[in-house]
Design a protein around this motif. Structure first.
Motif, mmCIF file in Angstrom:
data_model
loop_
_atom_site.group_PDB
_atom_site.id
_atom_site.type_symbol
_atom_site.label_atom_id
_atom_site.label_comp_id
_atom_site.label_asym_id
_atom_site.label_seq_id
_atom_site.Cartn_x
_atom_site.Cartn_y
_atom_site.Cartn_z
ATOM 1 N N PRO A 67 0.835 -1.212 0.000
ATOM 2 C CA PRO A 67 0.000 0.000 0.000
ATOM 3 C C PRO A 67 0.863 1.252 0.000
ATOM 4 O O PRO A 67 2.003 1.245 0.470
ATOM 5 C CB PRO A 67 -0.809 -0.128 1.300
ATOM 6 N N LEU A 68 0.301 2.306 -0.538
ATOM 7 C CA LEU A 68 1.042 3.567 -0.595
ATOM 8 C C LEU A 68 1.358 4.083 0.798
ATOM 9 O O LEU A 68 2.419 4.653 1.041
ATOM 10 C CB LEU A 68 0.233 4.606 -1.375
ATOM 11 N N TYR A 69 0.466 3.880 1.708
ATOM 12 C CA TYR A 69 0.624 4.366 3.074
ATOM 13 C C TYR A 69 0.302 3.225 4.031
ATOM 14 O O TYR A 69 -0.449 2.310 3.701
ATOM 15 C CB TYR A 69 -0.322 5.539 3.342
ATOM 16 N N THR A 70 0.868 3.272 5.210
ATOM 17 C CA THR A 70 0.591 2.248 6.209
ATOM 18 C C THR A 70 -0.642 2.640 7.020
ATOM 19 O O THR A 70 -0.857 3.813 7.320
ATOM 20 C CB THR A 70 1.794 2.073 7.150
ATOM 21 N N LYS A 71 -1.418 1.657 7.376
ATOM 22 C CA LYS A 71 -2.654 1.920 8.115
ATOM 23 C C LYS A 71 -2.362 2.466 9.511
ATOM 24 O O LYS A 71 -3.131 3.262 10.044
ATOM 25 C CB LYS A 71 -3.477 0.635 8.209
ATOM 26 N N ARG A 72 -1.251 2.042 10.094
ATOM 27 C CA ARG A 72 -0.919 2.521 11.437
ATOM 28 C C ARG A 72 -0.656 4.021 11.432
ATOM 29 O O ARG A 72 -1.098 4.745 12.329
ATOM 30 C CB ARG A 72 0.309 1.771 11.962
ATOM 31 N N VAL A 73 0.063 4.483 10.415
ATOM 32 C CA VAL A 73 0.363 5.913 10.331
ATOM 33 C C VAL A 73 -0.913 6.711 10.125
ATOM 34 O O VAL A 73 -1.140 7.739 10.785
ATOM 35 C CB VAL A 73 1.367 6.178 9.194
ATOM 36 N N CYS A 74 -1.753 6.255 9.216
ATOM 37 C CA CYS A 74 -3.008 6.970 8.960
ATOM 38 C C CYS A 74 -3.923 6.941 10.182
ATOM 39 O O CYS A 74 -4.605 7.929 10.477
ATOM 40 C CB CYS A 74 -3.716 6.357 7.757
ATOM 41 N N PHE A 75 -3.924 5.828 10.898
ATOM 42 C CA PHE A 75 -4.737 5.745 12.115
ATOM 43 C C PHE A 75 -4.219 6.721 13.171
ATOM 44 O O PHE A 75 -5.009 7.412 13.832
ATOM 45 C CB PHE A 75 -4.705 4.315 12.656
ATOM 46 N N PHE A 76 -2.900 6.802 13.305
ATOM 47 C CA PHE A 76 -2.301 7.740 14.257
ATOM 48 C C PHE A 76 -2.642 9.184 13.894
ATOM 49 O O PHE A 76 -3.042 9.979 14.759
ATOM 50 C CB PHE A 76 -0.785 7.540 14.281
ATOM 51 N N LEU A 77 -2.510 9.526 12.616
ATOM 52 C CA LEU A 77 -2.815 10.889 12.183
ATOM 53 C C LEU A 77 -4.296 11.212 12.353
ATOM 54 O O LEU A 77 -4.657 12.324 12.759
ATOM 55 C CB LEU A 77 -2.403 11.069 10.719
ATOM 56 N N LEU A 78 -5.142 10.240 12.052
ATOM 57 C CA LEU A 78 -6.583 10.463 12.177
ATOM 58 C C LEU A 78 -6.982 10.670 13.635
ATOM 59 O O LEU A 78 -7.775 11.571 13.951
ATOM 60 C CB LEU A 78 -7.339 9.271 11.582
ATOM 61 N N ILE A 79 -6.423 9.867 14.520
ATOM 62 C CA ILE A 79 -6.758 9.987 15.947
ATOM 63 C C ILE A 79 -6.293 11.334 16.498
ATOM 64 O O ILE A 79 -7.043 12.029 17.208
ATOM 65 C CB ILE A 79 -6.138 8.829 16.743
ATOM 66 N N THR A 80 -5.056 11.721 16.180
ATOM 67 C CA THR A 80 -4.550 13.004 16.684
ATOM 68 C C THR A 80 -5.364 14.176 16.139
ATOM 69 O O THR A 80 -5.650 15.135 16.867
ATOM 70 C CB THR A 80 -3.078 13.185 16.299
ATOM 71 N N LEU A 81 -5.757 14.091 14.868
ATOM 72 C CA LEU A 81 -6.561 15.166 14.283
ATOM 73 C C LEU A 81 -7.937 15.238 14.937
ATOM 74 O O LEU A 81 -8.420 16.335 15.273
ATOM 75 C CB LEU A 81 -6.701 14.947 12.778
ATOM 76 N N LEU A 82 -8.562 14.095 15.141
ATOM 77 C CA LEU A 82 -9.886 14.083 15.768
ATOM 78 C C LEU A 82 -9.830 14.608 17.196
ATOM 79 O O LEU A 82 -10.718 15.360 17.628
ATOM 80 C CB LEU A 82 -10.459 12.661 15.748
ATOM 81 N N VAL A 83 -8.797 14.225 17.925
ATOM 82 C CA VAL A 83 -8.668 14.699 19.308
ATOM 83 C C VAL A 83 -8.491 16.211 19.344
ATOM 84 O O VAL A 83 -9.103 16.907 20.170
ATOM 85 C CB VAL A 83 -7.490 13.991 20.008
ATOM 86 N N ARG A 84 -7.681 16.737 18.433
ATOM 87 C CA ARG A 84 -7.477 18.193 18.401
ATOM 88 C C ARG A 84 -8.762 18.918 18.002
ATOM 89 O O ARG A 84 -9.062 20.001 18.522
ATOM 90 C CB ARG A 84 -6.349 18.549 17.438
#
Length: 351
Positions: free
Chosen positions: A104-121
Motif C-alpha cells: 500500500p502507498l501508506y501504512t494503516k498505522r500511520v493513517c490511524f495515528f494521524l486520524l486519531i490526533t486530528l480528531l482529538v485536536r
C-alpha cells in the motif's frame, strides 16, 4: 462489469482524492484537472476563506494555529500541493518497476495515528470554543485547526512512505545471501542482478524525495515556526496554573493539545531517523556480504553499491540549518525550556 464499478468506486474514494477534499475544505488551493474557470473560482475561494478567518482570534496559543493556517494557504497558492501528489504518483511507479507488489502507498498505522490526533485536536477545539464563543467562531476555529494540521500530516505521510520503501530495499539486500564459494554462472548472475536492482531502487527513491525537497522545506519551516511558540505558550500556561494552584479538569485541554502538538512536530523527524537507521543497516549488510564474497565480479558490484550508499546517505535538513532526525526533538525541547525560563523571569509569577 462488477469489477469495473468496484475499481471506479475505489478511485472515487482514493487516498489522494480524500487528501484533496480535506485541503479544499480548509481553503487551500489544490491542483486539479478542472477547467481554468473552475480553478480560478477555487483560487478565489481559498483566498476569501483565508482572509475571513484571520481577524477572529486574539493573541493566545491558538493564534499560532491561525498564522500556520494562513501560511499554508499562501504556500498552496504557489505549490498547489502538486509536490505531494507527484510524490505519491512517483512512488506508485517506483513500486511497480521495483517489483514491490501489493504494497500500500501508506501504512494503516500511520493513517490511524494521524486520524486519531486530528480528531482529538478537533474535539479539543470544539469543547474549548463552544463553551465560551459563538457557533460561527467555533466553526472558524474548526476550519483553522483542520488547516493548521495539514502540513505535518502531509510531511508525516511522505516520510513514512519513504521509510517503508527503504525498509523494503533493506530486505532486498538481506534476502540476497552471498555464499563464500559461488558455483555456476547462473547463481552468480542472480546475485549480481539483485545487487544492481537494490542500487537502482535506492537511487530512485532518494531522487524522488530530492524533487520535492524545496516544497518540503517550506512546509516544515512553517510547521516548526508555528508549533514551537505554541508549545512554549502551553508550557508557560501549565506552569502558571500549577504555580497559582488553579488546576481544574478544564485546564487539561491545553495540556492535551500541547502533547499533540509535540507529537505533530516530531513525527516527520521520527520517520526520517528510522530511514537513516535503515540506511545504516543496508551498509552493514553490504559490508558483511563483501567480506564473505569471493567472486570478483560480484565483489565489484557490492563495492560499487556500498560506496554509493556511503557517498550518498539519506539525510534531510531544513535549509541546511536544522537536521531532520532524532536530534530535532532534543533541540526543540532545549529551545522551549530556554524560552519558558526567560518568560518566567520576565513575568515574575506571583501566587
Amino acid at each position: 462489469m462488477y469489477l469495473r464499478s468496484k475499481k471506479s468506486r475505489f478511485k472515487l474514494f482514493s487516498f489522494e482524492r480524500m487528501i484533496k477534499i480535506l485541503l479544499m475544505i480548509c481553503g487551500h488551493y489544490v491542483q486539479t484537472d478542472s477547467s481554468n474557470v473552475v480553478s480560478s473560482i477555487h483560487r478565489i475561494f481559498s483566498i476569501v476563506i483565508t482572509i475571513c478567518l484571520c481577524p477572529y482570534f486574539q493573541f493566545n496559543p491558538f493564534f499560532f494555529h491561525v498564522i500556520e493556517s494562513v501560511w499554508y494557504s499562501i504556500l498552496s497558492q504557489f505549490t498547489q500541493y502538486g509536490f505531494f501528489f507527484r510524490y505519491c504518483s512517483t512512488i506508485k511507479t517506483f513500486d511497480l518497476l521495483s517489483g514491490f507488489k501489493q504494497i500500500p502507498l501508506y501504512t494503516k498505522r500511520v493513517c490511524f495515528f494521524l486520524l486519531i490526533t486530528l480528531l482529538v485536536r478537533l474535539i479539543i477545539v470544539l469543547i474549548h470554543f463552544s463553551a465560551h464563543q459563538t457557533k460561527l467562531k467555533t466553526f472558524c476555529a474548526f476550519l483553522i485547526i483542520l488547516s493548521a494540521n495539514t502540513g505535518h500530516i502531509l510531511m508525516t505521510i511522505m516520510f513514512s512512505i519513504l521509510n517503508t520503501r527503504m525498509t523494503l530495499i533493506q530486505k532486498l539486500f538481506a534476502n540476497n545471501p552471498i555464499p563464500v564459494n559461488i558455483v555456476g554462472k547462473n547463481q552468480n548472475a542472480s546475485h549480481i542482478k539483485r545487487v544492481r536492482k537494490g542500487l537502482i531502487c535506492y537511487n530512485n527513491l532518494l531522487d524522488t524525495l530530492k524533487v520535492a525537497e524545496k516544497e518540503i522545506q517550506f512546509t516544515l519551516t512553517v510547521t516548526y515556526l508555528c508549533h514551537v511558540p505554541t508549545i512554549i505558550c502551553y508550557v508557560y500556561f501549565v506552569i502558571t496554573v500549577i504555580y497559582k494552584s488553579k488546576f481544574s479538569g478544564y485546564n487539561l485541554i491545553p495540556m492535551l493539545d500541547m502533547i499533540l502538538a509535540c507529537m505533530a512536530v516530531t513525527a516527520p523527524a521520527l520517520f526520517a531517523e528510522l530511514t537513516k537507521n535503515t540506511v545504516d543497516k543496508i551498509k552493514k549488510i553490504l559490508g558483511s556480504q563483501l567480506l564473505r564474497c569471493s567472486d570478483e565480479s560480484l565483489r565489484y558490484e557490492l563495492e560499487i553499491t556500498l560506496e554509493y550508499v556511503i557517498q550518498r546517505p539519506f539525510s534531510f535538513s531544513i535549509w541546511r540549518a536544522v537536521s531532520l532526525d532524532a536530534s530535532l526533538p532534543v533541540a526543540m525541547t532545549s529551545l522551549c525550556i530556554t524560552y519558558v525560563i526567560v518568560i518566567l523571569q520576565l513575568t515574575q509569577l506571583r501566587p
